[in-house]
Design a protein around this motif. Sequence first.
Motif, PDB file in Angstrom:
ATOM      1  N   ILE A 108      -0.324 -10.917 -16.233  1.00  0.00           N
ATOM      2  CA  ILE A 108       0.406 -11.734 -15.268  1.00  0.00           C
ATOM      3  C   ILE A 108       0.255 -11.163 -13.866  1.00  0.00           C
ATOM      4  N   THR A 112      -1.311 -13.009 -10.658  1.00  0.00           N
ATOM      5  CA  THR A 112      -0.491 -13.135  -9.451  1.00  0.00           C
ATOM      6  C   THR A 112      -1.246 -12.614  -8.234  1.00  0.00           C
ATOM      7  N   ALA A 226       5.159 -18.137 -12.646  1.00  0.00           N
ATOM      8  CA  ALA A 226       5.421 -17.092 -13.640  1.00  0.00           C
ATOM      9  C   ALA A 226       5.779 -17.706 -14.991  1.00  0.00           C
TER      10      ALA A 226
END
Length: 243
Positions: A108, A112, A226
Motif C-alpha cells: 500500500i 501511495t 486506501a
Amino acid sequence: MSPTPQQRRAARHQLDPSAPAARRGPSGRRKKPITVEAIISTAFDIVEKEGYEALTMRRVAAALETGPSSLYAHVVNKEDLDELLIGRLCAEIELPAPDPATWRRQLIDVCTQLRDQYLRYPGISQAAFAAAPSNLDTLRVSEGMLAILLAGGVDPQTAAWTIDALTLYVNAHSLEVSLAARRSDEAWVRSRDEMLNRFAALPDTFPQTKRYAAELTAGTTHDRFAFTLGLMLDGLPGQPSLA
C-alpha cells in the motif's frame, strides 16, 4: 537500415555523458543544450504548468527553442518520452525490503508513493496506460512489488496479475483526481454538501441513494484510495484480512 526504437533506447544509455556544445539563440544569448535531461526537465515543466494534454514533441521543442527533429537524436518519439517521464517518477519511489509480517502495508505504501508522484504532474498517469514498461526505473518498482507479494505468500501468477490490477487502479485514480482538479465548469459538483442536497432532492424511485447519501459521499479521495487498495488485497486467494 535505420536502428529500431529499442536499439536507439539502448544506445542512449551508452552515449558520451559529456555535455554537448552550448547553443545560441537569435539574440546571441546562450541556450540550454539539447540533452535527454533537458528534454525530460522541460517536459515535466510543461505538464506541471499546462497539464499532460499540452505535452507534445513540438511543444517541448518550442520550449527549448529548437525544432522537433533536434529532439529525435535523444528521444525516439512521444511514447519514448512518456516512458522516460514515468521512469523518472518511479526512480524516486523508495522500495522496502520485503517483510512477510507487513507485506500488505508495504505494498500500500508503494502504491501511495506512486500516486503521489503522479499527482505532482496533472494527468501524467495517462503516459503509463497501455504501455509495456521497459525502462529500468519503472521495472524496478514492479520488481519490488513482486518481491513484496511473494514474501507475503502469494503465488507467482496471482502476484503478477495483482501488480497489473494495482497499477491500473493507481493510474486511473491519479488521472481522475487530476481531471477533477482542472475542471473549469463552475456548475460541476465539488462539495459534499452540494451532493447531499442533490441526493435529497431525488425522487422516491431512488430510495437507497437517498437513505444512504451520507455513506455514498463520505471520505476523502485519500480515504477511498486506501480503502480500495485494502479491498483489492483482501481479495487475494487464501489471504487473511488486513485487520
